[in-house]
Design an enzyme around this catalytic site. Structure first.
Site, PDB file in Angstrom:
ATOM      1  N   LYS A 284       0.824  -1.210   0.000  1.00  0.00           N
ATOM      2  CA  LYS A 284       0.000   0.000   0.000  1.00  0.00           C
ATOM      3  C   LYS A 284       0.867   1.272   0.000  1.00  0.00           C
ATOM      4  O   LYS A 284       2.088   1.201  -0.002  1.00  0.00           O
ATOM      5  CB  LYS A 284      -0.950  -0.027   1.203  1.00  0.00           C
TER       6      LYS A 284
HETATM    7  C1  LIG Z   1      -9.961  -3.122  -0.728  1.00  0.00           C
HETATM    8  C2  LIG Z   1      -9.298  -3.762   0.449  1.00  0.00           C
HETATM    9  N1  LIG Z   1      -9.950  -3.761   1.621  1.00  0.00           N
HETATM   10  C3  LIG Z   1      -9.393  -4.323   2.722  1.00  0.00           C
HETATM   11  C4  LIG Z   1      -8.147  -4.889   2.701  1.00  0.00           C
HETATM   12  C5  LIG Z   1      -7.583  -5.522   3.928  1.00  0.00           C
HETATM   13  O1  LIG Z   1      -6.448  -4.861   4.391  1.00  0.00           O
HETATM   14  P1  LIG Z   1      -5.341  -5.632   5.249  1.00  0.00           P
HETATM   15  O2  LIG Z   1      -4.577  -6.512   4.329  1.00  0.00           O
HETATM   16  O3  LIG Z   1      -4.503  -4.521   5.820  1.00  0.00           O
HETATM   17  O4  LIG Z   1      -6.051  -6.389   6.318  1.00  0.00           O
HETATM   18  C6  LIG Z   1      -7.430  -4.905   1.511  1.00  0.00           C
HETATM   19  C7  LIG Z   1      -6.091  -5.512   1.474  1.00  0.00           C
HETATM   20  O5  LIG Z   1      -5.444  -5.731   0.519  1.00  0.00           O
HETATM   21  C8  LIG Z   1      -8.020  -4.336   0.343  1.00  0.00           C
HETATM   22  O6  LIG Z   1      -7.373  -4.328  -0.827  1.00  0.00           O
END
Ligand SMILES: Cc1ncc(COP(=O)(O)O)c(C=O)c1O
Length: 402
Positions: free
Chosen positions: A201
């Site tokens: 990210k």
């Molecule tokens: C659109 C979206 N929402 C939620 C998440 C979840 O984030 P995390 O991996 O930090 O738990 C991601 C992770 O790639 C995502 O792309």
């Protein structure tokens, strides 16, 4: 950048790959200063929930333009916190997009509520407000919209829809830190905006997430929710010489450690420069891909300035002699680390088994899924890396164009 005038042999057919080493689709950028900031906290008294947490949250809130920011141990945990603070409970529905990472819809299930999917717009692949309107019911408590690839959703239309039906707008901006909608950064616009700090990210803390909101009551609920539902933090109690605490709601341990917050503070300093680089790469890609038959570059609406977490192209299948699987394999053989975002959530076995989806329910998202390829996009990409991606795409698409 020159495009091939005669067909070169593809690496998949035994030719020389466009580059010697695989270029990943995403990658973190860490400096020595970032590492030193983490080490400093590791040598301090507070490894978790110390002074860095408040500093990171305050700086982050200021950067996105929200009154409050509440850190979590992941974007998934942050989504859960937002779903909890929205009051989602059994019997409620939340409308979301099928074209996302499964965590977006899963947070609705964590609360015992029912996910209701609505189809996306064919240009941005973001939730289509017209489709959302058709899915609203008296049980709708939230709309959870995803800024796909970093392009902000139509926030005004969705906020209006939510408000008119007494629902909340939760923006899953895990792809969109730094994206702007009508000249304003996402984070202070929706009722709650969720971010992820996974290494691919815009900013990383290893694992981590944040919810930005202007609502002090929901902010307080989320602070408790991420700390077992306890009304005070251990450090506050120690500093006040007190031991007493109470659990006031059923929460979780979703805390982000202090050394991760130290990394976040450092990463925040480079965010603007890194965003500028992502935008530069996107502009180079888009200019080149408009010239390559068979490729549809991502659309950008006039009210939006995307943050370009991903650069997903769509295949223009009528101009091609083959399918996504072959193009994907050919680009991988050229050492371009392509990916696919996403298998629509309702098509995962869990959702098929529990909700009876069979495919065909969301034609725009499903048709996009069959044609999507994500190309490498991260700030540390060199000019040569960008050229390699464009050259490989030119080579592969000209071989398979009609
Ligand atoms: C659109 C979206 N929402 C939620 C998440 C979840 O984030 P995390 O991996 O930090 O738990 C991601 C992770 O790639 C995502 O792309």
């Amino acid at each position: 950048m020159k495009f091939p005038t005669k067909l070169e042999t593809l690496a998949i057919h035994g030719g020389t790959p466009a580059r010697a080493k695989l270029l990943p689709y995403g990658r973190q950028s860490l400096s020595d200063a970032d590492i030193e900031a983490v080490v400093e906290v590791l040598k301090s008294d507070w490894l978790t929930t110390g002074p860095k947490i408040a500093e990171f949250e305050e700086r982050f809130a200021a950067w996105v333009g929200a009154r409050h920011a509440i850190s979590f141990s992941s974007g998934t945990a942050a989504l859960h916190g937002a779903a909890f603070a929205a009051g989602l409970a059994p019997g409620d529905e939340a409308i979301t997009t099928p074209l996302t990472f499964c965590a977006t819809a899963n947070c609705i299930l964590y609360q015992g509520a029912t996910p209701v999917f609505a189809d996306v717009s064919p240009d941005t692949l973001n939730l289509d407000p017209g489709e959302v309107a058709g899915k609203i019911s008296p049980r709708t408590k939230a709309i959870i919209a995803v800024d796909y690839a970093g392009h902000p959703v139509p926030l005004d239309e969705l906020a209006e829809l939510a408000k008119a039906h007494g629902a909340l707008l939760i923006e899953d901006a895990c792809h969109a830190l730094g994206a702007e909608y009508r000249g304003k950064r996402v984070g202070g616009i929706a009722d709650m905006t969720v971010f992820s700090f996974h290494p691919v990210k815009h900013l990383t803390t290893g694992e981590g997430g944040m919810v930005a909101t202007n609502d002090p009551r929901r902010a307080e609920t989320m602070r408790r929710f991420r700390n077992h539902g306890i009304s005070s933090e251990a450090r506050e109690r120690q500093e006040a010489g007190q031991w007493f605490y109470e659990m006031v709601l059923l929460g979780f341990n979703y805390r982000l450690p202090d050394f991760a917050c130290a990394l976040g503070i450092q990463q925040l300093k480079k965010l603007e420069a890194n965003l500028a680089r992502r935008r530069e790469i996107a502009a180079l890609y888009t200019a080149a891909f408009h010239e390559i038959p068979g490729v549809i570059p991502p659309a950008v609406r006039s009210e939006a300035s995307p943050a370009w977490h991903l650069y997903p192209i769509l295949l223009d299948v009528e101009k091609l002699t083959t399918d996504r699987a072959q193009i994907f394999a050919a680009l991988r053989a050229e050492n371009i680390g392509v990916n696919v975002h996403y298998i629509p959530v309702h098509l995962h076995p869990y959702y098929r088994d529990h909700f009876g989806f069979r495919g065909g329910e969301f034609p725009v998202a499903e048709s996009a899924y069959a044609r999507l390829i994500t190309l490498p996009m991260f700030p540390a990409m060199s000019a040569q890396d960008v050229d390699d991606v464009i050259a490989a795409a030119a080579k592969v698409f000209s071989t398979y164009s009609r």
